[in-house]
Design a protein around this motif. Structure first.
Motif, PDB file in Angstrom:
ATOM      1  N   ARG A 293      31.159   6.744 -30.296  1.00  0.00           N
ATOM      2  CA  ARG A 293      30.215   7.486 -31.129  1.00  0.00           C
ATOM      3  C   ARG A 293      30.742   8.888 -31.412  1.00  0.00           C
ATOM      4  NH1 ARG A 293      24.084   8.748 -29.443  1.00  0.00           N
ATOM      5  NH2 ARG A 293      25.145  10.251 -28.142  1.00  0.00           N
ATOM      6  N   ALA A 294      31.362   9.529 -30.412  1.00  0.00           N
ATOM      7  CA  ALA A 294      31.945  10.861 -30.608  1.00  0.00           C
ATOM      8  C   ALA A 294      33.063  10.813 -31.644  1.00  0.00           C
ATOM      9  CB  ALA A 294      32.461  11.409 -29.278  1.00  0.00           C
TER      10      ALA A 294
ATOM     11  N   ASN B 234      33.162   8.671 -34.176  1.00  0.00           N
ATOM     12  CA  ASN B 234      32.470   8.513 -35.450  1.00  0.00           C
ATOM     13  C   ASN B 234      31.873   9.826 -35.937  1.00  0.00           C
ATOM     14  OD1 ASN B 234      31.324   6.972 -37.659  1.00  0.00           O
ATOM     15  ND2 ASN B 234      29.366   7.315 -36.656  1.00  0.00           N
ATOM     16  N   GLU B 235      31.356  10.621 -35.008  1.00  0.00           N
ATOM     17  CA  GLU B 235      30.741  11.896 -35.373  1.00  0.00           C
ATOM     18  C   GLU B 235      31.767  13.014 -35.519  1.00  0.00           C
ATOM     19  OE1 GLU B 235      27.779  12.319 -32.323  1.00  0.00           O
ATOM     20  OE2 GLU B 235      26.445  10.863 -33.296  1.00  0.00           O
ATOM     21  N   ARG B 236      33.057  12.655 -35.379  1.00  0.00           N
ATOM     22  CA  ARG B 236      34.186  13.581 -35.520  1.00  0.00           C
ATOM     23  C   ARG B 236      34.171  14.688 -34.454  1.00  0.00           C
ATOM     24  NH1 ARG B 236      33.897  10.282 -39.424  1.00  0.00           N
ATOM     25  NH2 ARG B 236      35.167  10.325 -41.280  1.00  0.00           N
ATOM     26  N   ASN B 237      33.558  14.386 -33.291  1.00  0.00           N
ATOM     27  CA  ASN B 237      33.575  15.341 -32.180  1.00  0.00           C
ATOM     28  C   ASN B 237      34.883  15.271 -31.415  1.00  0.00           C
ATOM     29  OD1 ASN B 237      31.003  16.325 -32.751  1.00  0.00           O
ATOM     30  ND2 ASN B 237      30.035  14.739 -31.524  1.00  0.00           N
ATOM     31  N   ILE B 238      35.530  14.103 -31.459  1.00  0.00           N
ATOM     32  CA  ILE B 238      36.876  13.962 -30.905  1.00  0.00           C
ATOM     33  C   ILE B 238      37.710  13.162 -31.888  1.00  0.00           C
ATOM     34  CG2 ILE B 238      36.157  14.094 -28.471  1.00  0.00           C
ATOM     35  CD1 ILE B 238      36.558  11.099 -28.239  1.00  0.00           C
ATOM     36  N   ASP B 239      39.008  13.366 -31.835  1.00  0.00           N
ATOM     37  CA  ASP B 239      39.924  12.656 -32.717  1.00  0.00           C
ATOM     38  C   ASP B 239      40.106  11.227 -32.195  1.00  0.00           C
ATOM     39  OD1 ASP B 239      43.137  12.109 -33.400  1.00  0.00           O
ATOM     40  OD2 ASP B 239      41.930  13.012 -34.999  1.00  0.00           O
TER      41      ASP B 239
END
Length: 169
Positions: free
Chosen positions: A86-87, A89-94
Motif C-alpha cells: 500500500r505504501a 501504491n501511495e508513493r510513500n516508498i519506491d
C-alpha cells in the motif's frame, strides 16, 4: 556515464508492474481481506478464544498457546507485506525498495503434523484461513519481486567459461 544493466532494467519493469498491481481492485480486495482477518483473529484471541482456551486440557492448552502465537506471527507478516504494498501504491516508498530481503516473505514451512482435534474450531479455521492467505501473498511476492538471477539457476561451469571468454575474447 552510468550505464544501467539488465538486472536493473528487470527491476524497473517489475517495479512498474508492482505499482500497477498495488493500484488494482484485486490488491484492494486482498488488502481488505488480510486486514479483516487480522482484526477478526485479534478479536477472537482476546475474547472467545481466551475463554475457550481455559476449558482445554493442559496439553491442548499448550498447543493452543503455541498455535495462536504462530497464527499471530503469520498474520503480522501478511499485514506487514500488505502495508508495504500500500505504501508503494501511495508513493510513500519506491517500489524498488520491496526487492530488499527485509520486505520479502519467507516460504511457509510445511505443516509437520495435523492439529489436535480438541482445539477450538474457530482457532483451527483462523489458522487455515491465514495459511491460505499467506500462500496467496507469498505467490504474489515471488511473482513481483524475485529477480531474474534468482529465477534461473546458475551453472557454475558455464558461468566461468563465459567469464574466460569475456576476459580473453
Amino acid at each position: 556515464m552510468n550505464l544501467i544493466n539488465d538486472q536493473q532494467w528487470a527491476e524497473v519493469d517489475r517495479s512498474a508492474e508492482a505499482l500497477k498491481f498495488t493500484g488494482s481492485e484485486l490488491f484492494q480486495r486482498l488488502f481488505r481481506e488480510g486486514i479483516e482477518l487480522v482484526e477478526e483473529t485479534a478479536a477472537y484471541l482476546d475474547g472467545d478464544g481466551r475463554m475457550e482456551s481455559r476449558l482445554l486440557s493442559r496439553s491442548a492448552s499448550l498447543v493452543y498457546a503455541s498455535e495462536s502465537m504462530k497464527l499471530t506471527t503469520r498474520l503480522m507478516q501478511i499485514a506487514s507485506w500488505l502495508l508495504v504494498q500500500r505504501a508503494i501504491n501511495e508513493r510513500n516508498i519506491d517500489a524498488t525498495v520491496a526487492f530488499e530481503p527485509r520486505y520479502r516473505l519467507a516460504e511457509r514451512s510445511p505443516v509437520s503434523e495435523p492439529l489436535p482435534a480438541d482445539l477450538p474450531i474457530a482457532l483451527v479455521e483462523a489458522i487455515l484461513r491465514a495459511e491460505r492467505l499467506y500462500d496467496r501473498v507469498y505467490y504474489l511476492d515471488q511473482k513481483m519481486y524475485v529477480t531474474i538471477e534468482e529465477e534461473t539457476p546458475v551453472n557454475g561451469v558455464l558461468d566461468q567459461m563465459e567469464r574466460l571468454r569475456a576476459a580473453f575474447g
